[in-house]
Design a protein around this motif. Structure first.
Motif, PDB file in Angstrom:
ATOM      1  N   LEU A   1      43.123  74.165  58.156  1.00  0.00           N
ATOM      2  CA  LEU A   1      42.867  72.955  58.941  1.00  0.00           C
ATOM      3  C   LEU A   1      44.163  72.297  59.389  1.00  0.00           C
ATOM      4  O   LEU A   1      44.261  71.780  60.511  1.00  0.00           O
ATOM      5  CB  LEU A   1      42.030  71.972  58.119  1.00  0.00           C
ATOM      6  N   PHE A   2      45.192  72.307  58.529  1.00  0.00           N
ATOM      7  CA  PHE A   2      46.484  71.748  58.912  1.00  0.00           C
ATOM      8  C   PHE A   2      47.147  72.578  60.009  1.00  0.00           C
ATOM      9  O   PHE A   2      47.901  72.050  60.823  1.00  0.00           O
ATOM     10  CB  PHE A   2      47.404  71.663  57.690  1.00  0.00           C
ATOM     11  N   ALA A   3      46.870  73.877  60.031  1.00  0.00           N
ATOM     12  CA  ALA A   3      47.420  74.714  61.101  1.00  0.00           C
ATOM     13  C   ALA A   3      46.778  74.389  62.436  1.00  0.00           C
ATOM     14  O   ALA A   3      47.415  74.446  63.498  1.00  0.00           O
ATOM     15  CB  ALA A   3      47.211  76.191  60.759  1.00  0.00           C
ATOM     16  N   VAL A   4      45.492  74.014  62.408  1.00  0.00           N
ATOM     17  CA  VAL A   4      44.741  73.747  63.635  1.00  0.00           C
ATOM     18  C   VAL A   4      44.925  72.312  64.119  1.00  0.00           C
ATOM     19  O   VAL A   4      44.969  72.051  65.329  1.00  0.00           O
ATOM     20  CB  VAL A   4      43.242  74.054  63.408  1.00  0.00           C
ATOM     21  N   TYR A   5      45.033  71.370  63.198  1.00  0.00           N
ATOM     22  CA  TYR A   5      44.984  69.941  63.515  1.00  0.00           C
ATOM     23  C   TYR A   5      45.940  69.530  64.647  1.00  0.00           C
ATOM     24  O   TYR A   5      45.541  68.825  65.580  1.00  0.00           O
ATOM     25  CB  TYR A   5      45.289  69.130  62.253  1.00  0.00           C
ATOM     26  N   PRO A   6      47.229  69.917  64.612  1.00  0.00           N
ATOM     27  CA  PRO A   6      48.154  69.449  65.666  1.00  0.00           C
ATOM     28  C   PRO A   6      47.799  69.944  67.062  1.00  0.00           C
ATOM     29  O   PRO A   6      48.285  69.382  68.054  1.00  0.00           O
ATOM     30  CB  PRO A   6      49.507  70.019  65.223  1.00  0.00           C
ATOM     31  N   MET A   7      46.959  70.987  67.162  1.00  0.00           N
ATOM     32  CA  MET A   7      46.606  71.535  68.472  1.00  0.00           C
ATOM     33  C   MET A   7      45.373  70.864  69.065  1.00  0.00           C
ATOM     34  O   MET A   7      45.000  71.148  70.200  1.00  0.00           O
ATOM     35  CB  MET A   7      46.383  73.044  68.353  1.00  0.00           C
ATOM     36  N   LEU A   8      44.729  70.002  68.299  1.00  0.00           N
ATOM     37  CA  LEU A   8      43.532  69.332  68.788  1.00  0.00           C
ATOM     38  C   LEU A   8      43.912  68.193  69.721  1.00  0.00           C
ATOM     39  O   LEU A   8      44.859  67.455  69.464  1.00  0.00           O
ATOM     40  CB  LEU A   8      42.711  68.790  67.613  1.00  0.00           C
ATOM     41  N   GLN A   9      43.141  68.035  70.783  1.00  0.00           N
ATOM     42  CA  GLN A   9      43.465  67.028  71.793  1.00  0.00           C
ATOM     43  C   GLN A   9      42.481  65.866  71.843  1.00  0.00           C
ATOM     44  O   GLN A   9      42.863  64.746  72.126  1.00  0.00           O
ATOM     45  CB  GLN A   9      43.532  67.688  73.184  1.00  0.00           C
ATOM     46  N   SER A  10      41.222  66.120  71.552  1.00  0.00           N
ATOM     47  CA  SER A  10      40.211  65.078  71.703  1.00  0.00           C
ATOM     48  C   SER A  10      39.989  64.343  70.389  1.00  0.00           C
ATOM     49  O   SER A  10      40.224  64.882  69.299  1.00  0.00           O
ATOM     50  CB  SER A  10      38.888  65.683  72.179  1.00  0.00           C
TER      51      SER A  10
END
Length: 398
Positions: free
Chosen positions: A290-299
């Motif tokens: 989840l920490f790997a994905v979180y910074p790439m989320l925009q909305s």
């Protein structure tokens, strides 16, 4: 959940709620009086600083005296700290109040956790008890600030007046007394059980770190706490970068807190099917993803969903840590072990935001998420290696 456990949870909520309310009211009053953000940050740090230095002595004291005497002292210190702010609402006294209410909350937490862990019969009950106990801080973090905020806005002649702050401090000074009412009739540990800590050669709390399972557990606990801290630190920064409003960012935080509370409410009902090291290792692995994905989320919706998932996995950490801690440490040294754990967590709470700020300036917010997530992968391996050297928890009914 039986009545005795409910009283312990209520006692923990009231002392911790006093500190949580002071942690809202004291900084607000300092800002109202014109103190700088740096001065307010120093004031907030004092709530955790006392617990860094007093956690080990408080743990030893609980090992010697059980529940009620440590609780009495903790309640008295918390009441006096908040009471001083009623009489002398100055910055210097607010600093003293922060130290005292933080110390009271820390001492009460150790005493309650130690008593609860020693009053159970098996590992399943340990997981159930600490799942229920872990709900307490979430409740107190709502009750204390909410009550203080109401008093500040409505108890004075005008919202935010000095009289309102005095009323809030008075309310927070009375709240710990409810804790004593909750535990005053609790049957304490037999004297012989407490005296067993004196048998054999003198031991230091730091000797516990020579035990590999305990050392691994402490590192995993620190990693779980760091994941909470980095989420609290980095989400506002990410939200600001995405142009989200303060209300939306607050909602994302709220979703995380609600998810962590919900999973802790559900855990007691499935405790017999849970294995501590498996839950902790799984939580670390999922958190890393989840920490790997979180910074790439925009909305905002995506960030909110990710926060809910993080709350669900990280919320399982503390009950499992506390259950294992009581299984891998000697009964007569569990207070010391709890003190060492609390000291490490509070030292992290003081130092980690400074480290996050420095690291974030160099590697950016995304790098911060990814770095802590990578550390979580190592934590998963450590968590899986804990266990095998367990003793039977508790000493039967009291």
């Amino acid at each position: 959940m039986n009545w005795a456990l409910a009283r312990l949870i209520a006692a923990q909520i009231c002392v911790h709620g006093s500190m949580a309310g002071m942690r809202l009211a004291a900084p607000l009053l300092a800002l109202r009086e014109g103190y700088s953000v740096a001065a307010v940050g120093f004031l907030v740090a004092l709530f955790a600083l006392t617990q860094v230095f007093l956690a080990l002595p408080a743990g030893r004291f609980a090992d010697r005296h059980g529940l009620k005497r440590p609780m009495a002292y903790s309640v008295a210190v918390a009441c006096m700290g908040a009471g001083l702010a009623v009489v002398f609402p100055t910055y210097a006294v607010l600093c003293v109040a922060a130290l005292m209410t933080g110390a009271g909350a820390g001492g009460a937490t150790i005493a309650v956790q130690r008593h609860a862990g020693r009053a159970v019969h098996d590992a399943t009950e340990l997981k159930q008890v600490f799942s229920w106990l872990s709900i307490g801080p979430a409740v107190s973090n709502f009750i204390g600030p909410f009550a203080a905020g109401l008093a500040i806005d409505h108890a004075g002649t005008t919202p935010g007046s000095l009289e309102g702050y005095r009323a809030a401090f008075a309310l927070l000074a009375l709240l710990p007394l409810v804790s004593w009412w909750c535990v005053r009739s609790t049957q304490d540990l037999p004297a012989a059980a407490a005296a067993s800590a004196k048998d054999g050669p003198p031991q230091r709390a730091w000797d516990l770190l020579n035990d590999p399972p305990f050392r691994r557990l402490l590192i995993v606990n620190w990693l779980i706490s760091s994941c909470w801290d980095v989420h609290a630190f980095a989400v506002p920064l990410l939200g600001h970068e995405r142009g989200l409003s303060a209300a939306v960012i607050g909602t994302i935080f709220g979703a995380f807190a609600i998810a962590a509370t919900v999973i802790r409410v559900l855990m007691p009902f499935v405790a017999k099917h849970l294995r501590e090291r498996g839950v902790m290792a799984g939580a670390m692995l999922v958190t890393a993803v989840l920490f790997a994905v979180y910074p790439m989320l925009q909305s905002a919706w995506a960030m909110g969903l990710c926060s809910v998932l993080l709350g669900l996995v990280l919320g399982t950490g503390q009950p499992m840590v506390m259950s294992l801690l009581h299984q891998i440490t000697p009964s007569h040294r569990q207070g010391e072990a709890l003190g060492l754990r609390l000291m490490a967590i509070n030292a992290s709470s003081v130092l980690m935001p400074l480290m996050f700020g420095s690291a974030g300036a160099v590697i950016g917010v995304s790098g911060l998420f990814w770095g802590v997530g990578a550390a979580g992968l190592g934590g998963a391996r450590l968590a899986w290696r804990i266990g095998g050297e367990k003793k039977q928890p508790g000493q039967g009914p009291r």
